[in-house]
Write an enzyme that holds these catalytic residues in place. Structure first.
Site, PDB file in Angstrom:
ATOM      1  N   ASP A  93       0.600  -1.256   0.053  1.00  0.00           N
ATOM      2  CA  ASP A  93      -0.113   0.143  -0.111  1.00  0.00           C
ATOM      3  C   ASP A  93       0.855   1.234   0.010  1.00  0.00           C
ATOM      4  O   ASP A  93       1.734   1.231   0.925  1.00  0.00           O
ATOM      5  CB  ASP A  93      -1.063   0.015   1.200  1.00  0.00           C
ATOM      6  N   TYR A  95       1.267   5.845  -0.520  1.00  0.00           N
ATOM      7  CA  TYR A  95       0.755   6.971   0.250  1.00  0.00           C
ATOM      8  C   TYR A  95       1.161   8.067  -0.622  1.00  0.00           C
ATOM      9  O   TYR A  95       1.922   8.992  -0.399  1.00  0.00           O
ATOM     10  CB  TYR A  95       1.641   6.826   1.610  1.00  0.00           C
ATOM     11  N   HIS A 100      -3.760  14.041   0.771  1.00  0.00           N
ATOM     12  CA  HIS A 100      -4.145  13.135   1.710  1.00  0.00           C
ATOM     13  C   HIS A 100      -2.828  13.219   2.809  1.00  0.00           C
ATOM     14  O   HIS A 100      -3.028  13.550   3.933  1.00  0.00           O
ATOM     15  CB  HIS A 100      -4.085  11.770   1.222  1.00  0.00           C
ATOM     16  N   ARG A 109      -0.815  15.696  13.382  1.00  0.00           N
ATOM     17  CA  ARG A 109       1.038  16.349  14.077  1.00  0.00           C
ATOM     18  C   ARG A 109       0.763  17.927  13.540  1.00  0.00           C
ATOM     19  O   ARG A 109       1.716  18.374  12.788  1.00  0.00           O
ATOM     20  CB  ARG A 109       1.959  15.685  13.106  1.00  0.00           C
ATOM     21  N   GLU A 161     -10.365   4.090   3.653  1.00  0.00           N
ATOM     22  CA  GLU A 161      -9.331   4.730   2.923  1.00  0.00           C
ATOM     23  C   GLU A 161      -9.858   4.383   1.435  1.00  0.00           C
ATOM     24  O   GLU A 161      -9.906   3.180   1.105  1.00  0.00           O
ATOM     25  CB  GLU A 161      -7.842   4.592   3.029  1.00  0.00           C
ATOM     26  N   GLU A 163      -9.111   3.935  -2.296  1.00  0.00           N
ATOM     27  CA  GLU A 163      -7.848   3.736  -3.081  1.00  0.00           C
ATOM     28  C   GLU A 163      -8.198   3.057  -4.270  1.00  0.00           C
ATOM     29  O   GLU A 163      -9.414   2.488  -4.535  1.00  0.00           O
ATOM     30  CB  GLU A 163      -6.866   2.850  -1.886  1.00  0.00           C
ATOM     31  N   ASP A 192      -9.249   0.335   2.103  1.00  0.00           N
ATOM     32  CA  ASP A 192      -8.286  -0.056   3.121  1.00  0.00           C
ATOM     33  C   ASP A 192      -8.556   0.503   4.493  1.00  0.00           C
ATOM     34  O   ASP A 192      -8.290   1.678   5.076  1.00  0.00           O
ATOM     35  CB  ASP A 192      -6.866   0.766   2.791  1.00  0.00           C
ATOM     36  N   ARG A 196      -7.808   4.298  13.401  1.00  0.00           N
ATOM     37  CA  ARG A 196      -6.689   5.239  13.554  1.00  0.00           C
ATOM     38  C   ARG A 196      -6.516   5.272  15.015  1.00  0.00           C
ATOM     39  O   ARG A 196      -5.487   5.971  15.345  1.00  0.00           O
ATOM     40  CB  ARG A 196      -7.782   6.453  13.374  1.00  0.00           C
ATOM     41  N   GLN A 199      -3.689   2.944  15.090  1.00  0.00           N
ATOM     42  CA  GLN A 199      -2.817   3.240  14.149  1.00  0.00           C
ATOM     43  C   GLN A 199      -1.675   4.408  14.994  1.00  0.00           C
ATOM     44  O   GLN A 199      -0.418   4.277  15.084  1.00  0.00           O
ATOM     45  CB  GLN A 199      -3.121   4.072  13.150  1.00  0.00           C
ATOM     46  N   TYR A 203       2.287   3.264  15.287  1.00  0.00           N
ATOM     47  CA  TYR A 203       2.931   3.203  14.175  1.00  0.00           C
ATOM     48  C   TYR A 203       4.271   3.684  13.958  1.00  0.00           C
ATOM     49  O   TYR A 203       4.971   3.551  12.997  1.00  0.00           O
ATOM     50  CB  TYR A 203       1.901   4.161  13.196  1.00  0.00           C
ATOM     51  N   LYS A 212      -4.145  -1.745  10.094  1.00  0.00           N
ATOM     52  CA  LYS A 212      -4.736  -2.160   8.887  1.00  0.00           C
ATOM     53  C   LYS A 212      -5.015  -3.328   8.225  1.00  0.00           C
ATOM     54  O   LYS A 212      -5.508  -3.594   7.340  1.00  0.00           O
ATOM     55  CB  LYS A 212      -3.913  -1.220   7.778  1.00  0.00           C
ATOM     56  N   THR A 216      -8.928  -5.668   4.177  1.00  0.00           N
ATOM     57  CA  THR A 216      -8.954  -4.859   2.856  1.00  0.00           C
ATOM     58  C   THR A 216      -9.834  -5.188   1.999  1.00  0.00           C
ATOM     59  O   THR A 216      -9.761  -6.181   1.594  1.00  0.00           O
ATOM     60  CB  THR A 216      -7.278  -4.681   2.430  1.00  0.00           C
ATOM     61  N   GLU A 314     -10.098  12.920   7.368  1.00  0.00           N
ATOM     62  CA  GLU A 314     -10.021  14.222   6.786  1.00  0.00           C
ATOM     63  C   GLU A 314     -11.294  14.682   6.804  1.00  0.00           C
ATOM     64  O   GLU A 314     -11.466  16.045   7.021  1.00  0.00           O
ATOM     65  CB  GLU A 314      -9.366  13.963   5.504  1.00  0.00           C
TER      66      GLU A 314
HETATM   67 CA    CA Z   1      -3.945   2.940   2.929  1.00  0.00          CA
END
Ligand code: CA
Length: 365
Positions: A93, A95, A100, A109, A161, A163, A192, A196, A199, A203, A212, A216, A314
């Site tokens: 996967d 990014y 995004h 962050r 997600e 995708e 996906d 959160r 994660q 992560y 994750k 999927t 988001e």
């Molecule tokens: Ca993803």
């Protein structure tokens, strides 16, 4: 116009009650059985055809178009069960949406630099878990895990997600961007699913792990590259290293995310920064091989506007600004029994609008 005419004909695997799995193509709201055409088309998955290479892919498509044009019997979709269209080998996967990546950085962050320093020099990715790639319609059991120090329990921040997944046919390594179409058979829609809270706690420093790997989802249809029109890739500044050039073809795909039937977002795939050809070139640039059935996903597709984002993180700013669904209820992240459906439109080689089908899943406790 359903978008499933002669200019599309995506491949899938179906079965009738108590019957074997067979290859078919979608025509309107029906399936055309391909098993009578013999050869790789008589297999129970796409893998033998995908392994055979581009010349065979083109020949198979010509045979399928001739068969469908002759007016064969069709089987209504409501009478069949759809399965994973290919046996998934490895799953990777990426990014690759700048919008995004910037959104996630801003939300999770605040105050940190928007993009990691290497972001515009290589397509960032991670290796996922192919064993839990499931076909559209498979219920998604809410994952549990560590969400903070001393806390293990069901995820409270379950997300999606949106995708696009690319399916490798012909194996290879150190694949040049110009050889993309020799190795990639077609594409499929991907959700996906992402926890959160798991994660955020797990992560750093190695990236996504259990947040994750629990599920999927992919569409039951693989649209062959042969059906898809291409567009010029987006400009890239700074210019990437030579092994990532030329960027290769890009695709003007338009996704729609529906939350319990309410359209909440329309992510534009044409806004992606890195192309699928560059992702494959990077993935194999160290000598790593890809094999038939490998799936690699684009990364969350997000455009510049709020209603073009491919994740609820988001869309709702980490649940700080919930969205209102058609039934009047508010959502930040996924509630149990929520259903998310991601659908997509594309353009055929002749420029007509075609459908990528959809991938859906319902969250169960
Ligand atoms: Ca993803």
């Amino acid at each position: 116009m359903t978008g499933f005419g002669l200019d599309n004909l995506p491949y899938g695997v179906f079965s009738l009650p108590r019957g074997p799995r067979r290859l078919g193509v979608r025509l309107g709201s029906a399936v055309v059985d391909l098993s009578g055409l013999g050869g790789h088309l008589a297999a129970a998955s796409l893998n033998p055809l995908m392994a055979a290479g581009r010349r065979e892919w083109t020949a198979a498509r010509e045979a399928v178009v001739a068969h469908v044009t002759a007016g064969p019997p069709v089987i209504p979709l409501r009478d069949v069960t759809l399965h994973l269209p290919f046996e998934v080998a490895d799953y990777t996967d990426f990014y690759s949406s700048e919008h995004h990546a910037r959104n996630v950085s801003e939300i999770l962050r605040p105050g940190s630099p928007g993009l990691p320093p290497q972001w515009k020099h290589l397509p960032i990715g991670y290796h996922g878990r192919s064993a839990t790639v499931v076909v559209s319609g498979t219920p998604i059991r809410r994952p549990s895990g560590q969400i903070a120090e001393g806390v293990f329990g069901p995820s409270r921040r379950l997300d999606v997600e949106a995708e696009v997944g690319f399916v490798v046919g012909k194996p290879g390594r150190r694949i040049a961007t110009t050889d993309f179409a020799e190795h990639v058979f077609g594409l499929t829609l991907v959700n996906d699913w992402s926890a959160r809270d798991l994660q955020a706690w797990e992560y750093r420093p190695l990236g996504p792990f259990l947040a994750k790997s629990f599920a999927t989802s992919v569409s039951p249809w693989v649209v062959p590259l042969d059906a898809l029109g291409v567009v010029a890739p987006p400009p890239q500044d700074p210019a990437p290293l030579p092994y990532l050039r030329p960027a290769g073809p890009a695709f003007d795909l338009r996704l729609t995310v529906e939350w319990n039937g309410t359209p909440v977002s329309r992510p534009p795939f044409a806004s992606m920064y890195w192309t699928a050809a560059q992702q494959l070139a990077h993935l194999t640039s160290n000598g790593a091989s890809v094999r038939t059935g490998d799936l690699y996903a684009s990364g969350t597709v997000s455009g510049p506007a709020r209603d073009e984002t491919g994740s609820f993180l988001e869309l709702t700013r980490n649940a700080a600004e919930p969205v209102k669904l058609a039934d009047g209820t508010l959502r930040g992240f996924l509630a149990n029994v929520d259903t998310v459906r991601i659908s997509g439109r594309a353009f055929s080689t002749a420029g007509g609008e075609i459908s990528l089908g959809s991938v859906s899943g319902t969250v169960v406790p």
